[in-house]
Design a protein around this motif. Structure first.
Motif, mmCIF file in Angstrom:
data_model
loop_
_atom_site.group_PDB
_atom_site.id
_atom_site.type_symbol
_atom_site.label_atom_id
_atom_site.label_comp_id
_atom_site.label_asym_id
_atom_site.label_seq_id
_atom_site.Cartn_x
_atom_site.Cartn_y
_atom_site.Cartn_z
ATOM 1 N N ASP A 221 98.583 14.572 -12.509
ATOM 2 C CA ASP A 221 99.616 14.676 -13.539
ATOM 3 C C ASP A 221 100.434 13.391 -13.632
ATOM 4 O OD1 ASP A 221 101.410 16.135 -15.434
ATOM 5 O OD2 ASP A 221 102.844 15.926 -13.784
ATOM 6 N N GLU A 222 100.791 12.829 -12.480
ATOM 7 C CA GLU A 222 101.555 11.580 -12.476
ATOM 8 C C GLU A 222 100.756 10.449 -13.122
ATOM 9 O OE1 GLU A 222 104.697 10.748 -11.607
ATOM 10 O OE2 GLU A 222 105.005 12.929 -11.489
ATOM 11 N N GLU A 223 99.461 10.409 -12.866
ATOM 12 C CA GLU A 223 98.620 9.388 -13.490
ATOM 13 C C GLU A 223 98.619 9.534 -15.006
ATOM 14 O OE1 GLU A 223 94.897 10.127 -11.630
ATOM 15 O OE2 GLU A 223 95.605 9.533 -9.634
ATOM 16 N N LEU A 224 98.538 10.770 -15.481
ATOM 17 C CA LEU A 224 98.513 11.010 -16.927
ATOM 18 C C LEU A 224 99.841 10.642 -17.572
ATOM 19 C CD1 LEU A 224 96.686 14.461 -16.941
ATOM 20 C CD2 LEU A 224 95.729 12.256 -17.636
ATOM 21 N N ARG A 225 100.937 10.875 -16.863
ATOM 22 C CA ARG A 225 102.253 10.537 -17.405
ATOM 23 C C ARG A 225 102.414 9.030 -17.584
ATOM 24 N NH1 ARG A 225 106.515 14.658 -16.436
ATOM 25 N NH2 ARG A 225 105.463 16.585 -15.826
ATOM 26 N N GLY A 226 101.595 8.263 -16.887
ATOM 27 C CA GLY A 226 101.621 6.809 -17.041
ATOM 28 C C GLY A 226 100.883 6.340 -18.276
ATOM 29 N N GLN A 227 100.111 7.218 -18.919
ATOM 30 C CA GLN A 227 99.448 6.894 -20.175
ATOM 31 C C GLN A 227 100.365 7.307 -21.324
ATOM 32 O OE1 GLN A 227 95.572 8.769 -20.150
ATOM 33 N NE2 GLN A 227 95.274 8.319 -17.987
ATOM 34 N N ASP A 228 100.135 6.722 -22.503
ATOM 35 C CA ASP A 228 101.068 7.027 -23.589
ATOM 36 C C ASP A 228 100.377 6.842 -24.934
ATOM 37 O OD1 ASP A 228 103.936 7.716 -24.129
ATOM 38 O OD2 ASP A 228 103.822 5.888 -25.310
ATOM 39 N N HIS A 229 100.724 7.724 -25.866
ATOM 40 C CA HIS A 229 100.263 7.646 -27.250
ATOM 41 C C HIS A 229 101.488 7.400 -28.114
ATOM 42 C CE1 HIS A 229 99.002 9.119 -31.239
ATOM 43 N NE2 HIS A 229 97.751 8.906 -30.850
ATOM 44 N N GLU A 230 101.385 6.508 -29.076
ATOM 45 C CA GLU A 230 102.568 6.073 -29.828
ATOM 46 C C GLU A 230 103.251 7.191 -30.600
ATOM 47 O OE1 GLU A 230 101.544 3.161 -32.691
ATOM 48 O OE2 GLU A 230 99.918 4.329 -33.593
ATOM 49 N N LEU A 231 102.525 8.264 -30.948
ATOM 50 C CA LEU A 231 103.125 9.337 -31.745
ATOM 51 C C LEU A 231 103.412 10.608 -30.953
ATOM 52 C CD1 LEU A 231 101.158 9.103 -35.119
ATOM 53 C CD2 LEU A 231 103.375 8.105 -34.532
ATOM 54 N N VAL A 232 102.686 10.861 -29.863
ATOM 55 C CA VAL A 232 102.853 12.138 -29.167
ATOM 56 C C VAL A 232 103.290 11.998 -27.714
ATOM 57 C CG1 VAL A 232 101.166 13.255 -30.686
ATOM 58 C CG2 VAL A 232 100.416 12.309 -28.486
ATOM 59 N N GLY A 233 103.446 10.771 -27.222
ATOM 60 C CA GLY A 233 103.943 10.588 -25.872
ATOM 61 C C GLY A 233 102.859 10.666 -24.812
ATOM 62 N N PRO A 234 103.238 10.911 -23.537
ATOM 63 C CA PRO A 234 102.288 10.863 -22.424
ATOM 64 C C PRO A 234 101.411 12.101 -22.331
ATOM 65 C CG PRO A 234 104.455 11.438 -21.625
ATOM 66 C CD PRO A 234 104.624 11.122 -23.081
ATOM 67 N N GLY A 235 100.350 11.990 -21.526
ATOM 68 C CA GLY A 235 99.531 13.144 -21.197
ATOM 69 C C GLY A 235 100.151 13.926 -20.057
ATOM 70 N N TYR A 236 99.682 15.171 -19.871
ATOM 71 C CA TYR A 236 100.190 16.017 -18.788
ATOM 72 C C TYR A 236 99.062 16.869 -18.229
ATOM 73 C CZ TYR A 236 104.832 15.102 -20.794
ATOM 74 O OH TYR A 236 105.956 14.494 -21.276
ATOM 75 N N ALA A 237 99.239 17.273 -16.974
ATOM 76 C CA ALA A 237 98.430 18.323 -16.365
ATOM 77 C C ALA A 237 99.405 19.240 -15.626
ATOM 78 C CB ALA A 237 97.390 17.750 -15.416
ATOM 79 N N ASN A 238 99.833 20.300 -16.279
ATOM 80 C CA ASN A 238 100.850 21.190 -15.739
ATOM 81 C C ASN A 238 100.218 22.354 -14.989
ATOM 82 O OD1 ASN A 238 103.071 19.833 -17.124
ATOM 83 N ND2 ASN A 238 102.242 20.720 -18.993
ATOM 84 N N LEU A 239 100.737 22.665 -13.810
ATOM 85 C CA LEU A 239 100.326 23.859 -13.075
ATOM 86 C C LEU A 239 101.251 24.991 -13.497
ATOM 87 C CD1 LEU A 239 99.704 22.311 -9.535
ATOM 88 C CD2 LEU A 239 98.146 22.498 -11.492
ATOM 89 N N THR A 240 100.696 26.003 -14.174
ATOM 90 C CA THR A 240 101.556 26.984 -14.837
ATOM 91 C C THR A 240 101.457 28.401 -14.282
ATOM 92 O OG1 THR A 240 99.843 27.346 -16.523
ATOM 93 C CG2 THR A 240 101.524 25.685 -16.995
ATOM 94 N N GLN A 241 100.378 28.737 -13.563
ATOM 95 C CA GLN A 241 100.254 30.079 -12.997
ATOM 96 C C GLN A 241 99.489 29.993 -11.676
ATOM 97 O OE1 GLN A 241 98.543 31.852 -16.808
ATOM 98 N NE2 GLN A 241 99.750 33.575 -16.097
ATOM 99 N N ILE A 242 99.761 30.970 -10.779
ATOM 100 C CA ILE A 242 99.052 31.007 -9.495
ATOM 101 C C ILE A 242 98.904 32.453 -9.053
ATOM 102 C CG2 ILE A 242 101.144 30.773 -8.093
ATOM 103 C CD1 ILE A 242 99.427 28.898 -6.271
ATOM 104 N N GLU A 243 97.776 32.765 -8.452
ATOM 105 C CA GLU A 243 97.510 34.129 -8.010
ATOM 106 C C GLU A 243 96.611 34.081 -6.782
ATOM 107 O OE1 GLU A 243 94.626 36.937 -10.090
ATOM 108 O OE2 GLU A 243 96.569 37.760 -10.715
ATOM 109 N N GLY A 244 96.939 34.864 -5.761
ATOM 110 C CA GLY A 244 96.089 34.886 -4.574
ATOM 111 C C GLY A 244 96.475 35.993 -3.618
#
Length: 391
Positions: A221-244
């Motif tokens: 996720d941190e690596e993706l935040r270092g990339q950027d698109h001029e109209l939509v901003g950085p990339g993300y990889a969010n961890l949103t749910q967990i089950e176990g």
């Protein structure tokens, strides 16, 4: 009361009626809202159809004013995010309460407001269209499933309701948006071996095994935040749910987490699959993990021309009426605009009053003055588009 004031009151009444109808997705409870929309159009003498594709129990609505060309599609989905914990709200999520010039409620800005603007624009332009003063026609889409990536709008397009131009009425603060990120959800499972927690070494704890996986995904996720698109901003990889785990006294055999990958307009879902597959294979090899994964849902990205005819028209009217910037704009979330851009040759934009930062939040709301201005802009832009073509 002036005609303008009467129209404004009608807008707030219509949005309020729609906000009071719970249409949460998940689970996909759009039917009551769809029935309201269909009944409203019928009462206004506007041709309306109920579409039961792609899901029989989740109807969609299409209304049409006029039969001439060009045809402008106004699209506003009926589903809303779940309201969540009601104790987190200061205002009743389905009360449509008004305070200090703002209307509150789940789906108020996303997007019962946009749907209301589409409905009233069709109604208010109906006399001009039917008299022949305006050459073209208006189609209103009230699709299902936008919040969960369901192909509601795509089904309407495939049924023949594509038009010549389209506006998806998401909240953009009236900026004309032509680029949206894509989204892919991945379920990633780490496998272990079950055992009794009194003898923890008798099994392989999947939750403990997942420690290295989670650490590497956070780095990703941190690596993706270092990339950027001029109209939509950085990339993300969010961890949103967990089950176990099955119970408190067993060593968990499996742990599954969901990762949400937000990607750029010039990237595809297939490219994301390749990237995620390679990443997880490397993690499994490096840490001797048993990992399985699948993509469970996705939204295509949108990369529309910034100088399309509807984009130019909406920029002009938004600037002239509300002082909105005419610079090209994008948003970091996905929109049903993708169905038009990626699956038809229909020029389409994302546009609407309201702030997308309110989407999914407690006490979601919009500014009433901005909403009223948005109705004026939408009607003026629609008049121009269905009176003349880009030629």
């Amino acid at each position: 009361m002036s005609e303008n004031r009467a129209r404004n009151s009608e807008l707030i009444e219509l949005v309020s009626d729609l906000v009071r109808i719970e249409s949460e997705n998940p689970p996909g409870n759009e039917k009551p809202a769809a029935e309201f929309v269909a009944n409203w159009f019928e009462a206004e003498g506007i041709d309306v159809e109920i579409i039961t594709k792609p899901f029989e129990d989740r109807p969609q609505v299409v209304a049409r004013v006029g039969s001439g060309e060009p045809t402008l599609v106004l699209n506003g989905h009926t589903d809303v995010y779940p309201a969540g914990d009601r104790s987190g709200w200061d205002h009743d999520p389905y009360g449509a309460e008004i305070e200090d010039g703002k209307l509150y409620g789940r789906g108020s800005v996303d997007m019962k407001l946009g749907l209301s603007l589409a409905m009233l624009t069709a109604k208010n332009l109906k006399p001009e269209i039917e008299s022949g003063e305006l050459d073209g026609s208006i189609i209103v889409h009230a699709p299902i499933g936008q919040e969960t990536g369901d192909p509601g709008t795509l089904a309407l397009i495939e049924e023949g309701y594509a038009g010549d131009y389209a506006v998806v009425l998401e909240p953009t603060q009236m900026e004309t948006v032509t680029s949206n990120k894509g989204l892919a959800w991945y379920d990633i499972t780490v496998n272990g071996e079950p055992g009794h927690s009194a003898r923890p070494d008798s099994g392989v704890n999947a939750i403990e095994e997942a420690h290295a996986l989670i650490g590497r995904l956070l780095e990703y996720d941190e690596e993706l935040r270092g990339q950027d698109h001029e109209l939509v901003g950085p990339g993300y990889a969010n961890l949103t749910q967990i089950e176990g785990g099955l119970t408190g006294n067993m060593i968990p055999e499996k742990m599954t987490l969901r990762m949400e990958r937000r990607f750029f307009p010039n990237e595809t879902v297939e490219e994301m699959d390749e990237e995620i597959g390679a990443l997880l294979e490397a993690i499994a090899d490096d840490h001797d993990l048993d990992i399985e994964w699948e993509r469970v849902s996705s939204y295509e990205s949108t990369d529309a021309p910034v100088d399309s005819y509807p984009a130019e028209v909406f920029r002009k009217h938004s600037s002239d009426t509300a002082g909105v910037s005419t610079e090209p704009a994008g948003r970091p979330w996905a929109a049903d605009t993708r169905w038009f851009i990626n699956h038809t040759d229909v020029p389409a934009i994302t546009w609407g009053p309201g702030d997308s930062a309110q989407c999914g939040r407690y006490d979601e709301h919009f500014d009433i003055d901005e909403a009223e201005t948005g109705l004026e802009i939408l009607q003026d832009a629609a008049r121009e588009i269905i009176t003349t073509s880009e030629d």
